[in-house]
Design a protein around this motif. Structure first.
Motif, PDB file in Angstrom:
ATOM      1  N   TYR A  99      21.276  74.909 -36.168  1.00 26.75           N
ATOM      2  CA  TYR A  99      21.877  73.357 -36.329  1.00 26.75           C
ATOM      3  C   TYR A  99      21.958  72.628 -35.321  1.00 26.75           C
ATOM      4  CZ  TYR A  99      24.528  69.407 -38.218  1.00 26.75           C
ATOM      5  OH  TYR A  99      24.679  68.195 -38.697  1.00 26.75           O
TER       6      TYR A  99
ATOM      7  N   THR B  78      19.357  70.269 -41.596  1.00 29.49           N
ATOM      8  CA  THR B  78      20.777  69.869 -41.859  1.00 29.49           C
ATOM      9  C   THR B  78      21.243  70.739 -43.394  1.00 29.49           C
ATOM     10  OG1 THR B  78      20.211  67.782 -42.965  1.00 29.49           O
ATOM     11  CG2 THR B  78      20.704  67.962 -40.611  1.00 29.49           C
ATOM     12  N   SER B  79      22.365  70.584 -43.852  1.00 30.19           N
ATOM     13  CA  SER B  79      22.789  71.253 -44.781  1.00 30.19           C
ATOM     14  C   SER B  79      22.214  70.553 -46.284  1.00 30.19           C
ATOM     15  CB  SER B  79      24.257  71.435 -44.798  1.00 30.19           C
ATOM     16  OG  SER B  79      25.000  70.259 -45.063  1.00 30.19           O
TER      17      SER B  79
ATOM     18  N   SER C 129      25.839  66.578 -48.384  1.00 34.32           N
ATOM     19  CA  SER C 129      26.671  65.333 -48.429  1.00 34.32           C
ATOM     20  C   SER C 129      26.719  64.861 -49.802  1.00 34.32           C
ATOM     21  CB  SER C 129      25.994  64.060 -47.571  1.00 34.32           C
ATOM     22  OG  SER C 129      24.608  64.289 -48.027  1.00 34.32           O
TER      23      SER C 129
ATOM     24  N   LEU D 281      29.799  66.701 -51.196  1.00 37.94           N
ATOM     25  CA  LEU D 281      31.047  66.549 -50.316  1.00 37.94           C
ATOM     26  C   LEU D 281      31.500  65.071 -50.900  1.00 37.94           C
ATOM     27  CD1 LEU D 281      30.140  67.976 -46.975  1.00 37.94           C
ATOM     28  CD2 LEU D 281      32.231  68.309 -48.131  1.00 37.94           C
TER      29      LEU D 281
ATOM     30  N   ARG E  20      19.137  57.451 -40.690  1.00 41.07           N
ATOM     31  CA  ARG E  20      20.167  56.327 -41.139  1.00 41.07           C
ATOM     32  C   ARG E  20      20.476  55.485 -39.508  1.00 41.07           C
ATOM     33  NH1 ARG E  20      24.021  59.022 -45.867  1.00 41.07           N
ATOM     34  NH2 ARG E  20      22.341  60.727 -45.969  1.00 41.07           N
TER      35      ARG E  20
ATOM     36  N   ALA F 100      19.617  51.765 -39.446  1.00 40.07           N
ATOM     37  CA  ALA F 100      20.807  50.649 -39.315  1.00 40.07           C
ATOM     38  C   ALA F 100      20.833  50.051 -38.221  1.00 40.07           C
ATOM     39  CB  ALA F 100      22.032  51.507 -39.376  1.00 40.07           C
TER      40      ALA F 100
ATOM     41  N   ASP G  76      29.360  57.157 -49.758  1.00 45.49           N
ATOM     42  CA  ASP G  76      30.750  57.457 -49.407  1.00 45.49           C
ATOM     43  C   ASP G  76      31.276  56.251 -48.554  1.00 45.49           C
ATOM     44  OD1 ASP G  76      33.314  59.230 -48.986  1.00 45.49           O
ATOM     45  OD2 ASP G  76      32.760  58.693 -47.044  1.00 45.49           O
TER      46      ASP G  76
ATOM     47  N   ASN H  24      29.973  55.848 -44.601  1.00 40.80           N
ATOM     48  CA  ASN H  24      28.836  54.579 -44.669  1.00 40.80           C
ATOM     49  C   ASN H  24      29.373  53.474 -43.965  1.00 40.80           C
ATOM     50  OD1 ASN H  24      26.031  53.618 -45.535  1.00 40.80           O
ATOM     51  ND2 ASN H  24      27.166  52.172 -46.847  1.00 40.80           N
TER      52      ASN H  24
ATOM     53  N   GLY I 103      29.098  54.941 -40.357  1.00 46.29           N
ATOM     54  CA  GLY I 103      28.088  54.893 -39.765  1.00 46.29           C
ATOM     55  C   GLY I 103      27.271  53.441 -39.309  1.00 46.29           C
TER      56      GLY I 103
HETATM   57  P1  FAD Z   1      24.833  67.633 -42.205  1.00 45.50           P
HETATM   58  O1  FAD Z   1      24.364  67.456 -40.811  1.00 45.50           O
HETATM   59  O2  FAD Z   1      24.748  68.961 -42.679  1.00 45.50           O
HETATM   60  O3  FAD Z   1      26.493  67.674 -42.078  1.00 45.50           O
HETATM   61  C1  FAD Z   1      27.542  68.295 -42.955  1.00 45.50           C
HETATM   62  C2  FAD Z   1      28.334  67.316 -43.572  1.00 45.50           C
HETATM   63  O4  FAD Z   1      29.163  66.592 -42.410  1.00 45.50           O
HETATM   64  C3  FAD Z   1      27.382  65.886 -44.246  1.00 45.50           C
HETATM   65  O5  FAD Z   1      27.237  66.602 -45.560  1.00 45.50           O
HETATM   66  C4  FAD Z   1      28.625  64.918 -44.325  1.00 45.50           C
HETATM   67  O6  FAD Z   1      29.601  65.287 -45.097  1.00 45.50           O
HETATM   68  C5  FAD Z   1      29.375  65.356 -42.838  1.00 45.50           C
HETATM   69  N1  FAD Z   1      28.653  64.359 -41.784  1.00 45.50           N
HETATM   70  C6  FAD Z   1      27.840  64.626 -41.030  1.00 45.50           C
HETATM   71  N2  FAD Z   1      27.498  63.536 -40.014  1.00 45.50           N
HETATM   72  C7  FAD Z   1      28.264  62.743 -40.541  1.00 45.50           C
HETATM   73  C8  FAD Z   1      28.746  61.390 -39.829  1.00 45.50           C
HETATM   74  N3  FAD Z   1      27.906  60.851 -39.038  1.00 45.50           N
HETATM   75  N4  FAD Z   1      29.749  60.756 -40.412  1.00 45.50           N
HETATM   76  C9  FAD Z   1      30.560  61.104 -41.465  1.00 45.50           C
HETATM   77  N5  FAD Z   1      30.111  62.507 -42.152  1.00 45.50           N
HETATM   78  C10 FAD Z   1      29.254  63.127 -41.461  1.00 45.50           C
HETATM   79  N6  FAD Z   1      27.506  60.163 -44.972  1.00 45.50           N
HETATM   80  C11 FAD Z   1      27.854  60.195 -46.167  1.00 45.50           C
HETATM   81  O7  FAD Z   1      28.364  61.596 -46.703  1.00 45.50           O
HETATM   82  N7  FAD Z   1      27.846  59.082 -47.100  1.00 45.50           N
HETATM   83  C12 FAD Z   1      27.322  58.083 -46.505  1.00 45.50           C
HETATM   84  O8  FAD Z   1      27.265  56.814 -47.398  1.00 45.50           O
HETATM   85  C13 FAD Z   1      26.904  57.850 -45.328  1.00 45.50           C
HETATM   86  N8  FAD Z   1      26.096  56.733 -44.834  1.00 45.50           N
HETATM   87  C14 FAD Z   1      25.811  56.633 -43.567  1.00 45.50           C
HETATM   88  C15 FAD Z   1      25.374  55.513 -42.867  1.00 45.50           C
HETATM   89  C16 FAD Z   1      25.019  55.528 -41.677  1.00 45.50           C
HETATM   90  C17 FAD Z   1      24.153  53.992 -41.346  1.00 45.50           C
HETATM   91  C18 FAD Z   1      24.900  56.535 -40.876  1.00 45.50           C
HETATM   92  C19 FAD Z   1      24.556  56.573 -39.432  1.00 45.50           C
HETATM   93  C20 FAD Z   1      25.405  57.668 -41.299  1.00 45.50           C
HETATM   94  C21 FAD Z   1      25.872  57.844 -42.687  1.00 45.50           C
HETATM   95  N9  FAD Z   1      26.453  59.036 -42.950  1.00 45.50           N
HETATM   96  C22 FAD Z   1      26.915  59.234 -44.575  1.00 45.50           C
HETATM   97  C23 FAD Z   1      26.653  60.313 -42.464  1.00 45.50           C
HETATM   98  C24 FAD Z   1      25.588  61.262 -42.353  1.00 45.50           C
HETATM   99  O9  FAD Z   1      24.282  60.771 -41.944  1.00 45.50           O
HETATM  100  C25 FAD Z   1      25.080  62.106 -43.485  1.00 45.50           C
HETATM  101  O10 FAD Z   1      26.553  62.561 -43.745  1.00 45.50           O
HETATM  102  C26 FAD Z   1      24.310  63.172 -43.509  1.00 45.50           C
HETATM  103  O11 FAD Z   1      23.034  62.923 -42.963  1.00 45.50           O
HETATM  104  C27 FAD Z   1      24.171  63.958 -44.688  1.00 45.50           C
HETATM  105  O12 FAD Z   1      23.279  65.133 -44.640  1.00 45.50           O
HETATM  106  P2  FAD Z   1      23.832  66.494 -44.510  1.00 45.50           P
HETATM  107  O13 FAD Z   1      24.605  66.754 -45.749  1.00 45.50           O
HETATM  108  O14 FAD Z   1      22.492  67.309 -44.442  1.00 45.50           O
HETATM  109  O15 FAD Z   1      24.649  66.586 -43.285  1.00 45.50           O
END
Ligand code: FAD
Length: 494
Positions: A241, A253-254, A257, A260, A366, A370, A396, A400, A403
C-alpha cells in the motif's frame, strides 16, 4: 416492552456498539429487540447525499433486514419526508412499542448533535433512557488532548497520540459481538415491522436504470461485501500500500470508503484486522504498508475529531478563519468545464470523469481536482466541496470538508497556500504511462508517449483537436501567479 436500536450511519450487525448494547439490554430485561431506520428525502437533500449513496443505503437496508430477520430481529423502515418530524416520530414509535430504552450511535455533525441532544431530553420526559454510544471513530472525539490541554489541529502529533492512546487502551480495538437471537415469539408479534416497506428510490435522488445496474455491480451493498473486500485487500495488497497507493492507474487502495461512510464496516474492525495481520501486532512498527493504511484510517478519525471540536466548519466557514477574506471567482463556464472533465488538463479531467462515472475517485485524483478548482480556477472551494458530496458514493462531511480544506489551504492542517500542484507534474509522477488518463478520457487514447499529459503543448494539439479534446481553459503559470496574489491579498500579506 422492547429495547430499540436506531440505525443511522452504522448499517451493519458486526461490531456495532449500539446494536450490541441494545441486544444485551433486551436480553437482560427479557424483552425483544426492535431496530429501525428512517428514510427522509429532506434529510438526504440537506446533507447533499448523492443518488448513488442513497441507492447504496437502500440496497444495504435489504441486506441488513435479511440478516437481522435470521435472528428474528425486525428492521422497521419508515419513510418521512420532513426531517424535522424524525425526532417526534421516533418518540411515537418508542412509545407505541412500549419501550423504555433507545440506543443509537453518535453522529458528530452539528444538526445531528443538536437533534440527539434534544431527543435525549424528550426521551427522559417520557421515561425513556436514550443511550448515544461512541462507535464511528476508533478513538472517541474529545479523548485526545494535547499537552497544553487543547484539541490537536495538526495531524502528526495527533496521530502519535492516537496510536499511544490505543496501545494504552487496548480494549478500544475489541470488537462488539453480533446481537443475540430475539426472544421466541418476537417474529410473530412484530410481523408487520418485518414487512415495512424499504423504498426502491427516493424522490430527487433517483438513478437511471443504467446507473442503478452499474452502481449495483460496482458497489455491492451490505456488510458482507465490506468484509470480503477488507479480507482481500489485507491478503493481497496491504503490504504494498505505501509504495503503490498514489499510483492513479493501479487498484492499490482498498476502496472501502463507501463501507466506512455508510457504516457497513466499522473503522475499529478495519484497524483491528490490519493490526492483527501485522507481524508485531502493533500500530507503531512492523510492515510499513499496514502502518500507512492504518494511518489513513486515522485521518478519518482526525477529521471527525476536528468536526466535533470546531462545529463552525459545518456552517460553510473555513477552519482557518483568516482565509475568509479571499476573493473567490464564480465563473459558471469554468465550473462546468471542471465538473464535466473538460478543462484541457487530462489528469484533472480523468479524475472528474472517474467521479462522474463511479461515484468514487482516487485520493490523488481528489487532491489534484480540488487543488485545480481552488487554486487554478480560484473558484470558491465550497462549490467544489458541494459537487463532490453530491456525486460521491462515499461522501462523508468530515473527510470531504477536510480534504477540500487541505487542498484549498483553508482547512485544518492544510498544505501551505503557496504550494500549488502543477497538474502536468502530478500527471507525469502519478500516472507515468498515462493509463489513468486513457481509461477515463478515451478521446486521448491515440496520443502517444508523454504528450498524453499535455496534448496541446507537447503533442502540438493537432491530434487532440481532431478528437474533440478541449484546449486548456486556463494557463498554468498565469493561474499560479494569480492565485498567489489573491491568497496574499486575502491574508493581508505583502
Ligand atoms: P484507502 O487508501 O484504502 O484508505 C482507507 C480508508 O481510510 C478510506 O476508505 C477512508 O475511510 C480513510 N481515508 C483515507 N484517506 C483519507 C483522507 N485523506 N481523509 C480521511 N479519510 C481517509 N473520503 C471519504 O471517505 N469521503 C469523502 O467524502 C472524501 N472526500 C474527499 C475530498 C477530497 C478533496 C480529498 C482530497 C479527500 C477526500 N476523502 C474522502 C479522502 C480519501 O480520498 C478517500 O477516503 C479515499 O480515496 C477512499 O479510497 P479508499 O477507500 O480506497 O482509501
Amino acid at each position: 416492552n422492547a429495547v430499540v436500536h436506531w440505525f443511522r450511519c452504522d448499517l451493519r450487525m458486526r461490531d456495532n456498539r449500539s446494536l450490541y448494547a441494545a441486544s444485551k439490554k433486551a436480553r437482560e430485561n427479557g424483552v425483544p429487540l426492535i431496530t429501525m431506520y428512517i428514510v427522509s428525502q429532506q434529510d438526504f437533500e440537506a446533507h447533499l447525499v448523492s443518488p448513488a449513496r442513497v441507492d447504496f443505503i437502500l440496497r444495504t437496508l435489504r441486506v441488513l433486514r435479511e440478516d437481522l430477520a435470521k435472528l428474528d430481529i425486525p428492521l422497521y423502515v419508515e419513510t418521512l419526508e420532513k426531517r424535522k418530524k424524525i425526532p417526534g416520530r421516533i418518540l411515537e414509535l418508542v412509545k407505541e412499542w412500549g419501550s423504555d430504552h433507545l440506543f443509537t450511535n453518535a453522529e458528530y455533525e452539528v444538526d445531528e448533535l443538536r437533534r440527539d441532544a434534544s431527543l435525549v431530553r424528550e426521551c427522559l420526559e417520557i421515561g425513556v433512557a436514550m443511550d448515544v454510544l461512541s462507535d464511528t471513530c476508533v478513538v472517541k472525539p474529545g479523548d485526545l488532548v494535547s499537552k497544553s490541554g487543547t484539541q490537536y489541529s495538526v495531524y502528526t502529533p495527533w496521530y502519535r497520540a492516537w496510536v499511544a492512546y490505543i496501545h494504552e487502551n487496548p480494549l478500544l480495538l475489541d470488537l462488539s459481538e453480533a446481537p443475540n437471537k430475539n426472544l421466541n415469539g418476537a417474529r410473530q408479534k412484530y410481523l408487520k415491522l418485518f414487512e415495512s416497506t424499504i423504498p426502491n428510490e427516493v424522490e430527487h435522488k433517483k438513478l437511471s436504470d443504467e446507473e442503478t445496474e452499474r452502481f449495483c455491480s460496482m458497489w455491492p451493498a451490505g456488510e458482507h461485501d465490506a468484509h470480503r473486500r477488507l479480507i482481500k485487500f489485507i491478503d493481497e495488497r496491504i503490504g504494498g500500500y505505501k509504495a503503490h497507493r498514489n499510483n492513479l492507474s493501479e487498484q492499490s487502495t482498498s476502496s472501502l470508503s463507501v463501507h466506512l461512510a455508510s457504516g457497513t464496516l466499522s473503522a475499529r474492525t478495519a484497524v483491528r484486522m490490519a493490526r492483527d495481520h501485522n507481524r508485531i501486532k502493533r500500530l507503531d512498527g512492523g510492515v510499513e504498508g499496514i502502518l500507512t493504511w492504518i494511518s489513513e484510517i486515522a485521518w478519518r478519525d482526525f477529521y471527525k475529531h476536528v468536526l466535533a471540536h470546531w462545529p463552525y466548519i459545518c456552517m460553510n466557514k473555513p477552519f482557518k478563519l483568516e482565509y475568509t477574506n479571499i476573493e473567490w471567482e464564480y465563473n459558471q463556464d469554468q465550473f462546468e468545464a471542471w465538473s464535466k472533465g473538460r478543462t484541457g488538463y487530462p489528469v484533472v479531467d480523468a479524475a472528474m470523469r472517474q467521479l462522474n462515472s463511479c461515484g468514487w475517485m482516487h485520493n490523488r485524483g481528489r487532491m489534484i481536482a480540488a487543488s485545480f478548482l481552488a487554486k487554478h480556477l480560484l473558484l470558491d472551494w465550497r462549490i467544489g466541496e458541494r459537487y463532490f458530496m453530491e456525486h460521491l458514493i462515499d461522501g462523508d462531511f468530515a473527510s470531504n470538508n477536510g480534504g477540500w480544506g487541505f487542498s484549498a489551504s483553508t482547512g485544518v492542517d492544510p498544505q501551505p497556500y503557496f504550494r500549488i500542484f502543477n497538474p502536468l507534474l502530478q500527471s507525469e509522477k502519478f500516472d507515468p504511462e498515462g493509463e489513468y488518463i486513457k481509461r477515463w478520457v478515451p478521446e486521448l487514447r491515440g496520443i502517444a508517449g508523454k504528450a498524453i499529459h499535455d496534448p496541446y503543448d507537447r503533442g502540438k494539439g493537432a491530434e487532440a483537436k481532431k478528437c474533440g479534446y478541449p484546449e486548456r481553459i486556463v494557463d498554468h503559470k498565469e493561474s499560479r501567479d494569480r492565485c498567489l496574489a489573491r491568497y496574499k491579498e486575502g491574508l493581508g500579506r505583502k
